[in-house]
Design a protein around this motif. Structure first.
Motif, PDB file in Angstrom:
ATOM      1  N   VAL A  83       0.832  -1.197   0.000  1.00  0.00           N
ATOM      2  CA  VAL A  83       0.000   0.000   0.000  1.00  0.00           C
ATOM      3  C   VAL A  83       0.871   1.253   0.000  1.00  0.00           C
ATOM      4  CG1 VAL A  83      -1.840   1.238   1.206  1.00  0.00           C
ATOM      5  CG2 VAL A  83      -1.736  -1.279   1.334  1.00  0.00           C
ATOM      6  N   ALA A  84       0.744   2.049  -1.060  1.00  0.00           N
ATOM      7  CA  ALA A  84       1.373   3.367  -1.100  1.00  0.00           C
ATOM      8  C   ALA A  84       0.388   4.320  -0.439  1.00  0.00           C
ATOM      9  CB  ALA A  84       1.656   3.783  -2.535  1.00  0.00           C
ATOM     10  N   THR A  85       0.800   4.907   0.677  1.00  0.00           N
ATOM     11  CA  THR A  85      -0.096   5.805   1.411  1.00  0.00           C
ATOM     12  C   THR A  85       0.191   7.252   1.046  1.00  0.00           C
ATOM     13  OG1 THR A  85       1.390   6.080   3.302  1.00  0.00           O
ATOM     14  CG2 THR A  85      -0.128   4.195   3.362  1.00  0.00           C
ATOM     15  N   GLY A  86      -0.753   8.122   1.343  1.00  0.00           N
ATOM     16  CA  GLY A  86      -0.516   9.549   1.206  1.00  0.00           C
ATOM     17  C   GLY A  86       0.478   9.987   2.266  1.00  0.00           C
ATOM     18  N   GLY A  87       1.261  11.005   1.967  1.00  0.00           N
ATOM     19  CA  GLY A  87       2.317  11.447   2.872  1.00  0.00           C
ATOM     20  C   GLY A  87       1.847  11.829   4.261  1.00  0.00           C
TER      21      GLY A  87
END
Length: 187
Positions: A83-87
């Protein structure tokens, strides 16, 4: 035992400032593991039916963060995901309860490199200021202690291709899994 077997379906959550490479690294990491890749920002846009800049314009950052938590809650119920999350996902304490259900990996990239990568990017609402460098520095100051809570910190290496970064992550994961298993066995 293979790394995939050792992970036993554990999700991998990539955290870090905007521009740190979560999308690129996440896609390659998922492919390497045979996992499914998910980007929380893309899911948020799909759920809202609007772009992130539009969500920020209409609901503000608070409205965006609320939606982000809803999406993360749903994502965390699945297994075998990268999962690439928001910063900014690390800002809300409730998000950590979801992130800690998996392995949290911080892509730690210095601000000058982030500014280079983000130059001219109009899809970053928080950077639409008169001084993006100062804004990014302030965001970094606000979030760095949260990022430091990640299971793994992957420091930036100048000139390194994404595939090499993925290899460093894959090589580092077993050390964290062993310590996690030891802690579970010896509370």
């Amino acid at each position: 035992m293979s790394l995939v077997a050792a992970l036993n379906g554990l999700d991998l959550f990539l955290v870090g400032l905007m521009g740190s490479g979560k999308t690129t690294i996440g896609q390659q990491l998922a492919e390497s593991l045979g996992y499914t890749y998910v980007d929380t920002d893309h899911l948020i846009e799909r759920v809202a039916g609007r772009s992130i800049p539009e969500i920020f314009a209409e609901a503000g950052e608070a409205g965006f963060r609320k939606l982000e938590t809803r999406v993360l809650e749903e994502v965390a119920s699945y297994r075998r995901l990268v999962v690439a999350t928001g910063g900014g996902i690390v800002i809300r304490p409730e998000n950590w309860s979801y992130l800690q259900q998996g392995l949290v990996i911080w892509l730690d990239v210095p601000i000058p490199e982030l500014l280079r990568r983000l130059e001219g990017d109009q899809n970053r609402p928080l950077l639409q200021t008169d001084d993006p460098a100062a804004t990014l520095q302030a965001i970094w100051e606000q979030r760095r202690d949260r990022y430091a809570q990640a299971d793994l910190q992957i420091p930036f290496v100048a000139g390194e291709e994404p595939a090499a970064t993925v290899e460093r992550i894959l090589a580092a994961i077993p050390s964290v899994l062993k310590s996690t298993e030891t802690e579970a066995a010896n509370p």
